[in-house]
Design a protein around this motif. Structure first.
Motif, short mmCIF file in Angstrom:
data_model
loop_
_atom_site.label_atom_id
_atom_site.label_comp_id
_atom_site.label_asym_id
_atom_site.label_seq_id
_atom_site.Cartn_x
_atom_site.Cartn_y
_atom_site.Cartn_z
N GLU A 1 0.83 -1.21 0.00
CA GLU A 1 0.00 0.00 0.00
C GLU A 1 0.86 1.26 0.00
N ILE A 2 0.29 2.33 -0.55
CA ILE A 2 0.94 3.64 -0.61
C ILE A 2 0.00 4.64 0.05
N ASP B 1 6.92 11.92 -15.65
CA ASP B 1 6.09 10.80 -15.19
C ASP B 1 6.49 10.36 -13.78
N TRP B 2 5.48 10.01 -13.01
CA TRP B 2 5.70 9.41 -11.70
C TRP B 2 6.13 7.96 -11.93
N PRO B 3 6.84 7.38 -10.99
CA PRO B 3 7.21 5.97 -11.15
C PRO B 3 5.98 5.08 -11.07
N ARG B 4 6.13 3.88 -11.56
CA ARG B 4 5.05 2.91 -11.44
C ARG B 4 4.87 2.53 -9.98
N ILE C 1 6.74 0.55 -4.57
CA ILE C 1 6.67 -0.49 -3.55
C ILE C 1 8.02 -1.20 -3.42
N ARG C 2 8.64 -1.52 -4.53
CA ARG C 2 9.95 -2.20 -4.50
C ARG C 2 11.00 -1.37 -3.79
N ARG C 3 10.97 -0.06 -3.99
CA ARG C 3 11.93 0.85 -3.35
C ARG C 3 11.51 1.25 -1.93
#
Length: 143
Positions: free
Chosen positions: A47-48, A88-91, A96-98
């Protein structure tokens, strides 16, 4: 969206006027809410969370200290990685990975340079659509 103020030698959530928190407008110290955000992010690793702060904090690095005390800096999306000039924003999967799963924006432009907290109007726009009271039930909004 949270309103944050200096109050009682701490950072508080408050809904007030004129940039000053009062006993009758204060809600609670912000640390509790930030610790809830940390618990949520810890329990939900995919989640973000985005926080938009109406910022009346003037204490020296008050917000940075708050986020550090709540254990939120490990999730921080660095302002230096945020896209500029329509980039663009990252995917989501890359965020999540970072572990860049907490996006924080402030209404105080000076905090971007001083504390690394993104000034909201450098990264977002507001819809200027105006709905006339109750008429929106009968007509399309004017945008």
């Amino acid at each position: 969206m949270l309103d944050v103020y200096d109050f009682r030698d701490d950072i508080w959530l408050c809904h007030s006027k004129g940039g000053k928190c009062f006993d009758f407008t204060a809600f609670e110290p912000a640390i509790g809410t930030m610790m809830e955000v940390e618990a949520f992010l810890s329990a939900n690793p995919s989640e973000i969370v985005t926080l938009i702060l109406e910022d009346y904090v003037s204490s020296d690095h008050g917000l940075s200290k708050l986020f550090h005390s709540a254990g939120l800096t490990k999730y921080w999306f660095p302002v230096s990685s945020m896209p500029r000039d329509g980039g663009d924003w990252p995917r989501v999967r890359d965020m999540i990975r970072r572990n860049h799963r907490l996006l924080v924006f402030t209404s105080d432009e000076s905090k971007e340079r001083a504390e690394g907290i993104a000034y909201q109007w450098n990264f977002m726009v507001e819809n200027q659509c105006k709905l006339q009271r109750w008429k929106f039930l009968r007509k399309k909004p004017r945008c």
